[in-house]
Motif scaffolding. Sequence first.
Motif, PDB file in Angstrom:
ATOM      1  N   GLY A   1      68.581  52.311  94.552  1.00  0.00           N
ATOM      2  CA  GLY A   1      69.126  52.237  95.897  1.00  0.00           C
ATOM      3  C   GLY A   1      69.847  53.510  96.273  1.00  0.00           C
ATOM      4  O   GLY A   1      69.884  53.893  97.426  1.00  0.00           O
ATOM      5  N   HIS A   2      70.393  54.216  95.285  1.00  0.00           N
ATOM      6  CA  HIS A   2      71.066  55.481  95.570  1.00  0.00           C
ATOM      7  C   HIS A   2      70.076  56.538  96.013  1.00  0.00           C
ATOM      8  O   HIS A   2      70.439  57.494  96.661  1.00  0.00           O
ATOM      9  N   ALA A   3      68.829  56.340  95.653  1.00  0.00           N
ATOM     10  CA  ALA A   3      67.801  57.284  96.061  1.00  0.00           C
ATOM     11  C   ALA A   3      67.244  56.972  97.428  1.00  0.00           C
ATOM     12  O   ALA A   3      66.290  57.555  97.864  1.00  0.00           O
ATOM     13  N   VAL A   4      67.855  56.042  98.106  1.00  0.00           N
ATOM     14  CA  VAL A   4      67.392  55.648  99.439  1.00  0.00           C
ATOM     15  C   VAL A   4      68.574  55.618 100.374  1.00  0.00           C
ATOM     16  O   VAL A   4      69.598  55.000 100.069  1.00  0.00           O
ATOM     17  N   GLY A   5      68.493  56.319 101.510  1.00  0.00           N
ATOM     18  CA  GLY A   5      69.549  56.295 102.515  1.00  0.00           C
ATOM     19  C   GLY A   5      69.316  55.145 103.454  1.00  0.00           C
ATOM     20  O   GLY A   5      69.514  53.990 103.126  1.00  0.00           O
ATOM     21  N   ALA A   6      68.863  55.471 104.659  1.00  0.00           N
ATOM     22  CA  ALA A   6      68.466  54.444 105.602  1.00  0.00           C
ATOM     23  C   ALA A   6      67.164  53.838 105.102  1.00  0.00           C
ATOM     24  O   ALA A   6      66.465  54.415 104.273  1.00  0.00           O
ATOM     25  N   PRO A   7      66.816  52.640 105.563  1.00  0.00           N
ATOM     26  CA  PRO A   7      65.572  52.017 105.113  1.00  0.00           C
ATOM     27  C   PRO A   7      64.396  52.969 105.332  1.00  0.00           C
ATOM     28  O   PRO A   7      64.169  53.469 106.414  1.00  0.00           O
ATOM     29  N   GLY A   8      63.656  53.220 104.238  1.00  0.00           N
ATOM     30  CA  GLY A   8      62.501  54.090 104.335  1.00  0.00           C
ATOM     31  C   GLY A   8      62.824  55.568 104.273  1.00  0.00           C
ATOM     32  O   GLY A   8      61.936  56.391 104.396  1.00  0.00           O
ATOM     33  N   GLU A   9      64.109  55.948 104.063  1.00  0.00           N
ATOM     34  CA  GLU A   9      64.501  57.358 104.033  1.00  0.00           C
ATOM     35  C   GLU A   9      64.873  57.758 102.622  1.00  0.00           C
ATOM     36  O   GLU A   9      65.725  57.130 101.995  1.00  0.00           O
ATOM     37  N   ALA A  10      64.218  58.798 102.105  1.00  0.00           N
ATOM     38  CA  ALA A  10      64.496  59.254 100.747  1.00  0.00           C
ATOM     39  C   ALA A  10      65.872  59.899 100.684  1.00  0.00           C
ATOM     40  O   ALA A  10      66.318  60.527 101.638  1.00  0.00           O
ATOM     41  N   TRP A  11      66.510  59.753  99.542  1.00  0.00           N
ATOM     42  CA  TRP A  11      67.869  60.259  99.352  1.00  0.00           C
ATOM     43  C   TRP A  11      67.876  61.285  98.237  1.00  0.00           C
ATOM     44  O   TRP A  11      67.270  61.086  97.188  1.00  0.00           O
ATOM     45  N   CYS A  12      68.535  62.405  98.472  1.00  0.00           N
ATOM     46  CA  CYS A  12      68.663  63.439  97.454  1.00  0.00           C
ATOM     47  C   CYS A  12      69.870  63.120  96.581  1.00  0.00           C
ATOM     48  O   CYS A  12      71.019  63.331  97.001  1.00  0.00           O
ATOM     49  N   GLY A  13      69.621  62.586  95.401  1.00  0.00           N
ATOM     50  CA  GLY A  13      70.723  62.215  94.518  1.00  0.00           C
ATOM     51  C   GLY A  13      71.473  63.401  93.974  1.00  0.00           C
ATOM     52  O   GLY A  13      72.653  63.312  93.663  1.00  0.00           O
ATOM     53  N   GLU A  14      70.800  64.540  93.848  1.00  0.00           N
ATOM     54  CA  GLU A  14      71.454  65.719  93.296  1.00  0.00           C
ATOM     55  C   GLU A  14      72.526  66.262  94.230  1.00  0.00           C
ATOM     56  O   GLU A  14      73.580  66.695  93.788  1.00  0.00           O
ATOM     57  N   HIS A  15      72.262  66.222  95.548  1.00  0.00           N
ATOM     58  CA  HIS A  15      73.204  66.765  96.526  1.00  0.00           C
ATOM     59  C   HIS A  15      73.835  65.696  97.393  1.00  0.00           C
ATOM     60  O   HIS A  15      74.611  66.022  98.295  1.00  0.00           O
TER      61      HIS A  15
ATOM     62  N   ALA B   1      65.623  64.554 103.677  1.00  0.00           N
ATOM     63  CA  ALA B   1      65.064  65.272 104.826  1.00  0.00           C
ATOM     64  C   ALA B   1      66.076  66.212 105.464  1.00  0.00           C
ATOM     65  O   ALA B   1      65.709  67.096 106.224  1.00  0.00           O
ATOM     66  N   GLN B   2      67.389  66.027 105.159  1.00  0.00           N
ATOM     67  CA  GLN B   2      68.438  66.863 105.735  1.00  0.00           C
ATOM     68  C   GLN B   2      69.054  67.820 104.725  1.00  0.00           C
ATOM     69  O   GLN B   2      70.005  68.512 105.053  1.00  0.00           O
TER      70      GLN B   2
END
Length: 542
Positions: free
Chosen positions: A148-162, A167-168
């Motif tokens: 879940g930490h790798a996902v921001g909004a539903p369907g949005e990938a999350w950068c766990g490193e930063h 996408a931002q």
Amino acid sequence: MKHNALNWINRIGLVAGLGVAAWLGVTGVMGVTKGPLPEPLEEVHAEAAGEHEHAAEGEEHALHESPAAALEVVSTKTDAVDTCCPPKKGVVEKAEGHAGGTPPPRNAAEAQAEEEGHEGHAHGAEEHDAGVHAEEADHAGHEHGDEGHAVGAPGEAWCGEHDVAEAQCAICQPGRTADLKPGESLLLRMVSETSAEKSGVRVGFALAGGLDTRQELLGEVTYNQARRAHITPRVTGRIEEVFVSAGETVEAGTPLVRMSSPEIAAAKEALLTAVSEGNIASKRLASEQQLWEAKATARQAVDEAQATQQKSAHRVAAARQQLLNMGLSEGDVADVLKNSSTSAEVIVAAPFEGTLVEQHAVLGELAQPGVELFTLADLTSMWLQMAIPVQRAGSVQPGDHVAARFEGLGDRVFDASVEWVSPEVDSATRTVAARAVLDNSEGTLRSGLYGRMRLDAEDGEPSTSVRVPLAAVQHYDDRPYVFVQEAPDLFEVRQVRIGSEAAGEAEVLEGLGTDESVVLEGAYLVKSEFLKARLGAGCTDH
């Protein structure tokens, strides 16, 4: 007889005691078992309990009927219990320890307490199992949390490193800066919350309002090129007379010089010859037509006379136009035809009213086409040539007001309006040329006069631009960016639209407000963190 009966009774009691002890041992084994028995054992246990009740009734009957039957009943019950629920080793030993004597008595309260204890053990086992399941679920939850930490909004990938949306992420997606518009941004995560401050990055707020639109610019006065003429002869000839000199004001058509030109004489002669030939051709045509009407000539003769007459007319028109092209007026041509003059004299006249600001005509010299005799200028209006820095050129429009002061004229202010802004940038000075028209009806201004001017933009919508230090604006791929702080270690890489630059400040026309914390000093350090993405792979390459 009585003695034998008593012996049988004692033996039956001994055997029954052994059976009860064995049954208690089995029950004890079940009592200490954690959790409920498996279904097959529960069924056997219930069946054994039912058989025990029947066996007890059988014992009473056996006491009255036959000692042997009693022994058979007890033996059968014991074998059934031992077969369906074999006790554990420790429990069997405990049961054997009671086999030699009478089992310890239990009242109803103790039995109930024991049953509740068994239920407690079973409930505790269930709670234990539930705890194990909860722990496993919690562990699974942690694993799911990592996903879940790798996902921001539903369907949005999350950068766990930063810790930003992938996408931002400016570090992982540096190429996305090309898609940004003014006001849009990517997110840049610093190494730590204190790294920016320790490196000397200073954050503050932009100042409201654009740069001073009344900044002083340099300008030069020149002649109004729309009312300026280099006067040259149209034919080659010798200057026979000069009628005017430099500095004089002349009217349109005023004679300037008189020249003697063989070309003019030849052109006049050509005109007169063409006219004469035309007259002859016209007379011949009239004669042929009369003969045709009298049927004394052929039609061909009439057509030939008509063709000759048309050619003569064309020659007259061409000779006439040649004299006009050489600078003669319609009146001059009429005089040539009237007087049949072939004079070589030609007069050069002023094309419009103005002042002769330069003179090159000298008596007796040979004048040729393209060689300047005089420079004539209308001094009632002058041009103000301005050089606008390329950063400010976009805000200058035709019609803008200009207030100018010039050296040697004290504090007098000359008002003008912008007439033209060049579409080109001077490659040497990086400035854009602009022009304003100055009124010079008093003749005060002179060409070549330098001055300082203030250029005002036209009144319009209130300015929404802000000002920041020049160092706050960093360029990447020829696009301007500023860094807006969102957290101690998080900055926006935001594209902006820049206007004018002056006095160490830049005008931000779009993309930044006065209520946002922007990096004012050390922006190049933040940019260096952003450029590190070019040196290695981002999280999107993992």
